[in-house]
Write a protein that holds these residues in place. Structure first.
Motif, short mmCIF file in Angstrom:
data_model
loop_
_atom_site.label_atom_id
_atom_site.label_comp_id
_atom_site.label_asym_id
_atom_site.label_seq_id
_atom_site.Cartn_x
_atom_site.Cartn_y
_atom_site.Cartn_z
N HIS A 171 0.83 -1.20 0.00
CA HIS A 171 0.00 0.00 0.00
C HIS A 171 0.87 1.25 0.00
O HIS A 171 0.58 2.22 -0.74
CB HIS A 171 -0.92 -0.02 1.22
N VAL A 172 1.92 1.25 0.80
CA VAL A 172 2.82 2.41 0.85
C VAL A 172 3.48 2.63 -0.50
O VAL A 172 3.60 3.76 -0.98
CB VAL A 172 3.88 2.22 1.95
N VAL A 173 3.92 1.54 -1.15
CA VAL A 173 4.54 1.66 -2.47
C VAL A 173 3.55 2.26 -3.47
O VAL A 173 3.89 3.16 -4.25
CB VAL A 173 5.03 0.28 -2.96
N GLU A 174 2.31 1.77 -3.46
CA GLU A 174 1.30 2.26 -4.40
C GLU A 174 1.01 3.74 -4.18
O GLU A 174 0.94 4.53 -5.13
CB GLU A 174 0.02 1.42 -4.25
N VAL A 175 0.88 4.15 -2.92
CA VAL A 175 0.55 5.54 -2.61
C VAL A 175 1.72 6.46 -2.94
O VAL A 175 1.53 7.54 -3.52
CB VAL A 175 0.15 5.68 -1.12
N THR A 176 2.94 6.08 -2.58
CA THR A 176 4.09 6.94 -2.86
C THR A 176 4.35 7.04 -4.37
O THR A 176 4.80 8.09 -4.85
CB THR A 176 5.34 6.44 -2.13
N ASP A 177 4.07 5.98 -5.11
CA ASP A 177 4.20 6.06 -6.57
C ASP A 177 3.19 7.06 -7.14
O ASP A 177 3.51 7.86 -8.03
CB ASP A 177 3.99 4.69 -7.21
N ARG A 195 -5.02 16.02 11.82
CA ARG A 195 -6.36 16.32 12.35
C ARG A 195 -7.27 16.81 11.23
O ARG A 195 -8.42 16.37 11.10
CB ARG A 195 -6.27 17.37 13.45
N SER A 196 -6.78 17.71 10.42
CA SER A 196 -7.59 18.25 9.33
C SER A 196 -7.93 17.17 8.31
O SER A 196 -9.07 17.08 7.84
CB SER A 196 -6.83 19.40 8.65
N ALA A 197 -6.94 16.34 7.95
CA ALA A 197 -7.18 15.28 6.98
C ALA A 197 -8.22 14.30 7.49
O ALA A 197 -9.12 13.88 6.75
CB ALA A 197 -5.87 14.57 6.66
N ALA A 198 -8.10 13.91 8.74
CA ALA A 198 -9.04 12.96 9.32
C ALA A 198 -10.45 13.54 9.37
O ALA A 198 -11.43 12.83 9.10
CB ALA A 198 -8.59 12.55 10.72
N ALA A 199 -10.57 14.81 9.69
CA ALA A 199 -11.89 15.44 9.79
C ALA A 199 -12.59 15.48 8.44
O ALA A 199 -13.83 15.45 8.38
CB ALA A 199 -11.75 16.85 10.36
N SER A 200 -11.83 15.54 7.36
CA SER A 200 -12.43 15.62 6.02
C SER A 200 -12.55 14.26 5.35
O SER A 200 -12.89 14.17 4.17
CB SER A 200 -11.60 16.56 5.14
N GLY A 201 -12.25 13.18 6.12
CA GLY A 201 -12.40 11.84 5.57
C GLY A 201 -11.25 11.37 4.72
O GLY A 201 -11.38 10.39 3.99
N ALA A 202 -10.11 12.04 4.82
CA ALA A 202 -8.94 11.65 4.03
C ALA A 202 -8.24 10.45 4.66
O ALA A 202 -8.51 10.08 5.80
CB ALA A 202 -7.96 12.82 3.91
N GLU A 203 -7.34 9.87 3.90
CA GLU A 203 -6.51 8.77 4.39
C GLU A 203 -5.16 9.33 4.82
O GLU A 203 -4.69 10.33 4.27
CB GLU A 203 -6.32 7.73 3.29
N VAL A 204 -4.54 8.69 5.81
CA VAL A 204 -3.19 9.05 6.22
C VAL A 204 -2.31 7.81 6.08
O VAL A 204 -2.68 6.73 6.54
CB VAL A 204 -3.14 9.56 7.68
N VAL A 205 -1.17 7.97 5.42
CA VAL A 205 -0.25 6.87 5.21
C VAL A 205 1.10 7.22 5.82
O VAL A 205 1.67 8.27 5.51
CB VAL A 205 -0.07 6.56 3.71
N ILE A 206 1.58 6.36 6.70
CA ILE A 206 2.89 6.55 7.32
C ILE A 206 3.95 5.96 6.38
O ILE A 206 3.86 4.79 6.01
CB ILE A 206 2.96 5.88 8.70
N VAL A 207 4.93 6.76 6.02
CA VAL A 207 5.99 6.34 5.10
C VAL A 207 7.31 6.33 5.87
O VAL A 207 7.85 7.38 6.19
CB VAL A 207 6.09 7.26 3.87
N ARG A 208 7.80 5.14 6.16
CA ARG A 208 9.02 5.03 6.97
C ARG A 208 10.30 5.04 6.14
O ARG A 208 11.38 5.31 6.66
CB ARG A 208 8.97 3.75 7.82
N ASP A 209 10.18 4.70 4.87
CA ASP A 209 11.35 4.64 4.00
C ASP A 209 11.69 6.04 3.52
O ASP A 209 10.93 6.65 2.75
CB ASP A 209 11.05 3.73 2.81
N PRO A 210 12.84 6.59 3.93
CA PRO A 210 13.18 7.96 3.53
C PRO A 210 13.34 8.11 2.02
O PRO A 210 13.20 9.21 1.48
CB PRO A 210 14.50 8.24 4.26
N GLU A 211 13.63 7.01 1.32
CA GLU A 211 13.76 7.07 -0.13
C GLU A 211 12.40 7.29 -0.80
O GLU A 211 12.34 7.78 -1.93
CB GLU A 211 14.40 5.77 -0.65
N ARG A 212 11.34 6.90 -0.14
CA ARG A 212 9.99 7.04 -0.72
C ARG A 212 9.22 8.21 -0.11
O ARG A 212 8.21 8.63 -0.67
CB ARG A 212 9.19 5.75 -0.51
N ALA A 213 9.67 8.72 1.00
CA ALA A 213 8.93 9.78 1.69
C ALA A 213 9.01 11.10 0.94
O ALA A 213 9.98 11.37 0.23
CB ALA A 213 9.48 9.94 3.10
#
Length: 380
Positions: free
Chosen positions: A254-260, A344-362
Motif C-alpha cells: 500500500h505504501v509503495v502504491e501511494v508513494t508512486d 487532524r484536518s485530513a481525518a476530519a475531512s475523511g482523508a486517508e493518512v499513510v505513514i511512510v518510513r522509508d526515507p527514499e519514498r517519503a
C-alpha cells in the motif's frame, strides 16, 4: 490507514492533554511504579498548563488496570480534554520515548506511527464442513460469523466397489458445495468490512478448493497458511507469524502504491497531474479547502515538527498567526506542530493518512499529499 478510531478526538475542541506511557506490569513493584508514573505525568501536565480536572482524569486512567492488558511490554496513549479521557488506546509496545504534552491539537502523529497502516485482514479457519471468520483491524480481533455446511458425507472410504465409488463422488460433491458456501461468505464479509487481505487456515485441500472459488479480485489478496486449523487446539505461534507477515506485506504494498501515485501526481481514479502537494504552505492551503485525499507522513521528516497556527476547527489552519481570515476573527491563534494539525484536518475531512518510513519514498520534508481535485484554470 483508517482513522475512525480517532473520530472522538478529531471532533472535539481542545486544549488537549496527550500522554504516551509505558505501563508494563512485569515487576513485583509494578503497582508502585504505575502510581509513580501517573503522578509524575500529571505533575508534568499541570506544569504545562493543564487544568486540574483533566490532570485528575489522566491520573485515574494511568493507575487503573484494564481488563485483558498484558503483564509486560505494554504501552498506552491517552487523549484527554475538559476533565475527560476521550481516548485510551493500546500501543503495540512501550513507546520509544514516553512523554506528556499539552496543546491546542492532540499529538496524534506518534500514535499513527506506532500502529502503522493496520490493514483490515479477514482470517478464515476452515475444514470440510464449514469455517469460522474473524476480522483483524484497529479494534483487535472481531468475530465475523461462521459457515455451517453439509456434514455428510464428508469422509472417503478405501473400497473400490462400485457403490463405494458412487459414495466417493457424493463426498467430493459435498466438499465442493461447502467450499462454495465458504467462498461466498468470504466475499460478503470482505466487502462488508473492507478487508484488504484474506488468510485461509486449514488443510491444504480445503484451502485450495475455497481459494479457487473466490472472485478473481479477492484471489489476488488471499493468502494461505499451512499452520493451524479450525479444530480446537490446532493453533500455533506460526499462525500468528503468518498473519503478521501478510499484514506487513499488505502495508508495504500500500505504501509503495501511494508513494508512486504521489511522485507521478496521479490523482484518485487515475486522474492526471497535477494532483500532488508538498511543502507546508501548499499543504495548509489544501487542508483548509478539504482537498487532501491522502496525506503522506514520514515521522522523522524535517517539516513534521514545524510550527503552524490553528483555531478550534480542524480546517482553521494558517502558516502565520496573523492570517486571521483563515483562523477566525474571534479566535486566538495557537501554535501547533504541522504533522498533528494536518493529520487532524485530513481525518476530519475523511482523508486517508499513510505513514511512510522509508526515507527514499517519503516526500521531501516528510509531508506530502495526493489531492482530491485541483483548481480549474479561469477562462480568459
Amino acid at each position: 490507514m483508517r482513522l475512525s478510531l480517532l473520530r472522538p478526538v478529531i471532533d472535539r475542541p481542545g486544549p488537549w492533554a496527550t500522554v504516551y506511557a509505558d505501563i508494563s506490569h512485569g515487576t513485583e513493584d509494578a503497582e508502585k511504579q504505575q502510581e509513580l508514573t501517573a503522578s509524575a505525568t500529571t505533575a508534568q501536565l499541570f506544569a504545562l498548563g493543564a487544568d486540574e480536572a483533566t490532570c485528575g482524569a489522566v491520573h485515574e486512567a494511568l493507575v487503573t488496570r484494564r481488563e485483558g492488558e498484558p503483564q509486560s511490554h505494554a504501552g498506552r496513549v491517552l487523549f484527554a480534554t475538559n476533565g475527560k479521557v476521550v481516548l485510551n488506546a493500546p500501543l503495540p509496545g512501550p513507546p520509544p520515548t514516553p512523554f506528556a504534552a499539552w496543546g491546542p491539537v492532540p499529538r496524534i502523529a506518534p500514535f499513527l506511527a506506532a500502529i502503522g497502516d493496520d490493514p483490515v485482514c479477514l482470517v478464515v479457519r476452515l475444514d470440510r464442513t464449514g469455517a469460522d471468520l474473524a476480522v483483524l483491524g484497529q479494534q483487535g480481533s472481531e468475530d465475523a460469523g461462521k459457515v455451517t455446511g453439509a456434514e455428510w458425507p464428508v469422509h472417503r472410504t478405501t473400497s473400490s466397489d462400485w457403490s463405494e465409488t458412487h459414495f466417493q463422488a457424493k463426498v467430493e460433491n459435498t466438499w465442493e458445495q461447502n467450499a462454495g458456501e465458504i467462498a461466498d461468505a468470504i466475499r460478503r464479509t470482505a466487502q462488508e468490512h473492507g478487508a484488504e487481505a484474506v488468510i485461509l487456515i486449514g488443510d491444504a485441500r480445503e484451502r485450495h478448493l475455497v481459494h479457487e472459488k473466490l472472485p478473481e479480485q479477492l484471489r489476488g489478496i488471499t493468502y494461505e497458511s499451512e499452520h493451524g486449523g479450525r479444530a480446537a487446539g490446532s493453533e500455533s505461534d506460526l499462525v500468528e507469524r503468518d498473519i503478521a507477515q501478510v499484514r506487513a506485506e499488505q502495508e508495504r504494498q500500500h505504501v509503495v502504491e501511494v508513494t508512486d501515485r504521489f511522485r507521478t501526481g496521479e490523482g484518485p481514479g487515475g486522474k492526471s497531474a497535477p494532483h500532488a502537494a508538498a511543502g507546508i504552505p501548499a499543504l495548509v492551503e489544501a487542508a483548509r479547502e478539504h482537498r487532501i485525499d491522502t496525506l503522506l507522513v514520514d515521522p522523522h521528516g524535517a517539516d513534521t515538527g514545524r510550527q503552524v497556527w490553528v483555531g478550534d476547527g480542524a480546517d482553521q489552519l494558517a502558516v502565520r498567526g496573523t492570517e486571521l481570515q483563515y483562523l477566525g476573527d474571534d479566535v486566538r491563534p495557537a501554535a501547533a506542530r504541522a504533522d498533528d494539525a494536518l493529520i487532524r484536518s485530513a481525518a476530519a475531512s475523511g482523508a486517508e493518512v499513510v505513514i511512510v518510513r522509508d526515507p527514499e519514498r517519503a516526500p521531501s520534508g516528510g509531508l506530502g499529499a495526493i489531492l482530491r481535485w485541483t483548481e480549474e484554470p479561469t477562462p480568459e
